[in-house]
Scaffold this motif. Sequence first.
Motif, PDB file in Angstrom:
ATOM      1  N   ASN A 124       0.594  -3.848  -7.634  1.00 33.02           N
ATOM      2  CA  ASN A 124      -0.283  -2.802  -7.712  1.00 33.02           C
ATOM      3  C   ASN A 124      -0.135  -2.605  -6.276  1.00 33.02           C
ATOM      4  OD1 ASN A 124      -1.280  -1.451  -8.963  1.00 33.02           O
ATOM      5  ND2 ASN A 124      -3.674  -2.279  -8.366  1.00 33.02           N
ATOM      6  N   VAL A 125       0.376  -1.144  -6.025  1.00 36.23           N
ATOM      7  CA  VAL A 125      -0.070  -0.464  -4.770  1.00 36.23           C
ATOM      8  C   VAL A 125      -1.259   0.458  -4.581  1.00 36.23           C
ATOM      9  CG1 VAL A 125       1.207   1.168  -3.669  1.00 36.23           C
ATOM     10  CG2 VAL A 125       3.224  -0.385  -4.759  1.00 36.23           C
ATOM     11  N   ARG A 126      -1.551  -0.014  -3.306  1.00 34.78           N
ATOM     12  CA  ARG A 126      -3.274  -0.196  -2.933  1.00 34.78           C
ATOM     13  C   ARG A 126      -2.657   0.933  -2.729  1.00 34.78           C
ATOM     14  NH1 ARG A 126      -6.924  -4.572  -4.957  1.00 34.78           N
ATOM     15  NH2 ARG A 126      -5.546  -6.188  -6.469  1.00 34.78           N
ATOM     16  N   ASP A 184       3.008   6.881  -3.822  1.00 32.22           N
ATOM     17  CA  ASP A 184       1.196   6.717  -3.891  1.00 32.22           C
ATOM     18  C   ASP A 184       0.803   5.366  -4.276  1.00 32.22           C
ATOM     19  OD1 ASP A 184       3.248   6.694  -6.288  1.00 32.22           O
ATOM     20  OD2 ASP A 184       2.578   8.348  -7.268  1.00 32.22           O
ATOM     21  N   THR A 185      -0.533   5.055  -4.995  1.00 26.88           N
ATOM     22  CA  THR A 185      -0.588   4.033  -5.977  1.00 26.88           C
ATOM     23  C   THR A 185      -0.170   4.239  -7.367  1.00 26.88           C
ATOM     24  OG1 THR A 185      -2.858   4.839  -6.378  1.00 26.88           O
ATOM     25  CG2 THR A 185      -2.699   4.136  -3.894  1.00 26.88           C
ATOM     26  N   MET A 239       0.938  -1.428  -0.043  1.00 22.58           N
ATOM     27  CA  MET A 239      -0.248   0.334   0.334  1.00 22.58           C
ATOM     28  C   MET A 239       0.680   1.634  -0.239  1.00 22.58           C
ATOM     29  SD  MET A 239      -2.965  -1.070   2.295  1.00 22.58           S
ATOM     30  CE  MET A 239      -2.850  -2.672   3.226  1.00 22.58           C
ATOM     31  N   ALA A 240       0.111   2.530  -0.214  1.00 25.20           N
ATOM     32  CA  ALA A 240       1.337   3.874  -0.007  1.00 25.20           C
ATOM     33  C   ALA A 240       1.081   3.956   1.165  1.00 25.20           C
ATOM     34  CB  ALA A 240       0.121   4.961  -0.393  1.00 25.20           C
TER      35      ALA A 240
END
Length: 104
Positions: free
Chosen positions: A102-104, A78-79, A17-18
Amino acid sequence: TAKDVVVTLLSESGQWMAGPNSFVLEFVSAKTKQPLDVGKVTLSTTMVMPGMAPMKKGATITPDKTPGRYLAKISFPDTGSREVTVTWEVPAGKGSARFSINVR
């Protein structure tokens, strides 16, 4: 799997995650299923954005007490989708693995 090495990324939340993230990298022999001490490990991420230079980020990695396990931390501002590259060096040679996350 790269050069008969299975690399697994583990985190409590199951995703990045961010903000700050802690996770574990595990290295196992694809042949014997035994943990592998792969020496010096690096992990870097790249986020490609149109019209801008790629955003690069590296993780802080330290070997765990358990062979084949490495504790790591990384922080994202950031995401978005990141390309991840994991590299390692052992006396027998170097190895690397790439994947997207994917960074959420």
